[in-house]
Design a protein around this motif. Structure first.
Motif, PDB file in Angstrom:
ATOM      1  N   PRO A  40       0.818  -1.220   0.000  1.00  0.00           N
ATOM      2  CA  PRO A  40       0.000   0.000   0.000  1.00  0.00           C
ATOM      3  C   PRO A  40       0.850   1.268   0.000  1.00  0.00           C
ATOM      4  O   PRO A  40       0.398   2.310  -0.467  1.00  0.00           O
ATOM      5  CB  PRO A  40      -0.827  -0.115   1.284  1.00  0.00           C
ATOM      6  N   PHE A  41       2.053   1.161   0.497  1.00  0.00           N
ATOM      7  CA  PHE A  41       2.941   2.336   0.530  1.00  0.00           C
ATOM      8  C   PHE A  41       3.172   2.862  -0.883  1.00  0.00           C
ATOM      9  O   PHE A  41       3.192   4.055  -1.130  1.00  0.00           O
ATOM     10  CB  PHE A  41       4.263   1.958   1.199  1.00  0.00           C
ATOM     11  N   CYS A  42       3.340   1.949  -1.845  1.00  0.00           N
ATOM     12  CA  CYS A  42       3.594   2.342  -3.235  1.00  0.00           C
ATOM     13  C   CYS A  42       2.327   2.297  -4.073  1.00  0.00           C
ATOM     14  O   CYS A  42       2.280   2.873  -5.144  1.00  0.00           O
ATOM     15  CB  CYS A  42       4.558   1.387  -3.924  1.00  0.00           C
ATOM     16  N   GLY A  43       1.354   1.516  -3.625  1.00  0.00           N
ATOM     17  CA  GLY A  43       0.214   1.252  -4.487  1.00  0.00           C
ATOM     18  C   GLY A  43       0.507   0.126  -5.470  1.00  0.00           C
ATOM     19  O   GLY A  43      -0.165  -0.005  -6.483  1.00  0.00           O
ATOM     20  N   ASP A  44       1.517  -0.682  -5.179  1.00  0.00           N
ATOM     21  CA  ASP A  44       1.811  -1.839  -6.036  1.00  0.00           C
ATOM     22  C   ASP A  44       0.881  -2.986  -5.674  1.00  0.00           C
ATOM     23  O   ASP A  44       0.666  -3.269  -4.496  1.00  0.00           O
ATOM     24  CB  ASP A  44       3.258  -2.320  -5.813  1.00  0.00           C
TER      25      ASP A  44
END
Lengths: 150, 421
Positions: A40-44
């Motif tokens: 979730p930090f990157c949205g990956d």
């Protein structure tokens, strides 16, 4: 424009190619192993499906959203695991994770990894290491779940 | 200040661009190179750089004054106490609060919100009650209320936003009601740049007798803040976003409210007397400051406020507004780029996505050019969901940025497009 060597290492042709033209993008409904992971930090976000043929992986499906490193890693993983047994895949995953944690590679490791060695240069970008690992972590979890069910 | 007021002061008193070169000299970090390129720092919404005077103040404090406050009768302790308390006065003046006792030191805006949630919230919010926040809140203005709601059986209501990133005020009006017990709202959005109409929000809440907390983490470094004009009941901010040290910030609270609230944490400094049977709490603001505070941080923040206010806020606003307009215009020339956050009332933030290129790739390539921006969800995941993007790239401005910084950004983005072409 002159590019710094370092950046060229990160955005190598092979990685950009897999990012722009991801392999095995189809979804396999009747897969034996399904795995998903996100950062979730990157949205990956990535999803993997493996279909076994006897004791080997016969077919892989891979869908991913996210940065170039994450998506290229998933795409290359999908190519690398076809034709291998689950034991061999786990060994490959362990070697890949070892490489991404900075472990020195033996000659055998190098051979095992093949093209996947391209990710070695990402070690220069510590913040991006987890992007390269996401698909592999999902794969390992998927295999473990499959085993606990069997 | 609204944009129209900012534009007006541009006309009346144009900011002296040549001054910026001199101002930049005050920030030693800006002189360095990164990956062999001059540093272009465009991540001011994450944290701002520190002028030499703030750095010197920290060194001076630890070199000549270090001691504990509010305790010793000795010289050093008196000096430290005086400087610590004078930092409080500086904050009171900056926010135009009525009394120093309304300023409570915290670690930052996040702790400020937690303080209010923990103390005021637990006292006043019960089962079936409602807390109103907005769709553009930072996680720090969502999670403390979620925790409280879970504990109390209360409900979190969210004011939606439109495609420009502006609050839907009609929906806000509908959310307000007899169940509403608190409104907690951001002044200036960190991921969209939207400036919210706080006065109106407060007036509407007060008509129901509902107090309002304003998260001013981004607003204080960019807008004039007058808590009495805004009418808000609580206002929180962080020192490190105001050119001061990390680990220090403050809560403004109306004295009457603070007085009626239970302590936030127990410990030294917040008590008058302690026996095993009973503890008498200290008066404001000390009731809310348990333990040895971040003395150096507070004094450093005081120095930052002195520096910041000497630059004249209306000039800063006007200058930053010009930069924002210039940046918006330059970025709009990139066809595949979409700006996220296009509110009419906006300050200092250029959040964007580029089709087919993830924000982290943009960030890494810009970094190789010495350009620091933020990439990711900016601790506002609901905002990302609202706009249907996993992450954005965000350039955020401060008064020491220049048009040359924007030009460097645009040139860096050309390179991003070239690599991913």
């Amino acid at each position: 424009m002159v590019r710094s060597d370092k950046l060229d290492d990160l955005y190598q042709e092979l990685i950009l190619d897999h990012y722009k033209n991801p392999r095995n993008r189809h979804y396999i409904e009747e897969a034996d192993i399904k795995a998903e992971a996100d950062n979730p930090f990157c949205g990956d976000e990535i999803a993997l499906q493996l279909k076994l043929a006897n004791s080997h992986v016969g077919e892989v499906g891979y869908q991913g959203k996210g940065c170039s490193i994450c998506r290229a890693s998933g795409s290359m993983l999908s190519e690398a695991v076809v034709g291998r047994t689950l034991e061999e895949i786990e060994e490959l995953a362990a070697t890949f994770k070892g490489m991404m944690r900075g472990r020195e590679l033996s000659k055998i490791d190098t051979e095992t990894l093949g093209e996947l060695k391209v990710f070695l240069d990402i070690l220069k970008y510590p913040i991006r290491i987890k992007c390269a690992l996401l698909a592999w972590v999902a794969l390992e979890e998927g295999i473990q779940k499959f085993r606990s069910r069997a | 200040m609204t944009n129209s007021a900012a534009s007006k002061s541009v006309a009346e008193r144009p900011p002296l661009i040549q001054d910026i070169a001199r101002i930049r000299e005050d920030f030693p970090i800006l002189k360095q190179t990164v990956h062999g390129k001059p540093l272009v720092y465009l991540d001011n919404a994450a944290t701002t750089q520190k002028p030499q005077v703030v750095i010197d103040t920290l060194v001076r404090y630890y070199t000549t004054e270090n001691s504990n406050v509010h305790r010793g009768v000795h010289y050093l302790s008196e000096q430290a106490t005086q400087d610590y308390e004078s930092a409080r006065t500086k904050i009171r003046r900056l926010l135009n609060a009525s009394d120093d006792c309304e300023i409570i030191f915290t670690r930052g805006a996040t702790e400020g919100i937690n303080l209010v949630a923990h103390s005021y919230g637990r006292q006043h919010i019960g089962e079936g009650d409602e807390i109103i926040i907005s769709a553009m809140e930072h996680h720090s203005n969502i999670v403390p209320w979620q925790i409280l709601c879970q504990e109390k059986g209360a409900r979190l209501r969210v004011i939606p936003i439109n495609d420009d990133g502006e609050l839907l005020m009609d929906d806000y009006a509908k959310l307000l009601g007899h169940r509403t017990k608190l409104v907690s709202i951001v002044h200036l959005s960190n991921s969209l740049g939207t400036i919210n109409p706080i006065e109106q929000i407060v007036e509407m809440a007060h008509s129901y007798g509902v107090p309002v907390l304003v998260d001013g983490a981004q607003a204080v470094p960019h807008l004039p803040v007058d808590v009495r004009r805004l009418g808000c009941d609580f206002y929180v901010f962080s020192g490190h976003k105001l050119f001061g040290p990390t680990g220090i910030g403050a809560v403004y609270g109306r004295a009457e409210l603070l007085d009626s609230m239970p302590p936030y944490q127990g410990g030294g400094d917040m008590i008058k007397s302690v026996t095993f049977e009973k503890t008498l709490y200290n008066s404001l603001p000390y009731k809310f400051e348990a333990g040895t505070p971040n003395i150096a941080g507070a004094i450093g923040l005081g120095a930052a406020i002195d520096y910041f206010t000497a630059l004249e806020l209306d000039k800063i606003c006007a200058y930053e507004h010009e930069l924002l307009k210039y940046g918006t215009k330059r970025l709009s020339t990139i066809g595949s780029l979409r700006l996220i956050g296009t509110a009419r009332e906006k300050a200092g933030i250029l959040s964007f996505v580029i089709e087919g290129i993830h924000a982290h790739d943009i960030g890494t390539i810009l970094d190789s050019e010495g350009i620091a921006i933020r990439t990711g969800h900016h601790c506002t995941q609901p905002v990302m969901d609202r706009f249907g993007v996993p992450a954005t790239a965000r350039a955020s401005l401060a008064f020491y940025n220049t048009k040359a910084d924007i030009d460097a950004l645009v040139k860096g983005l050309d390179r991003v497009l070239e690599i991913f072409s």
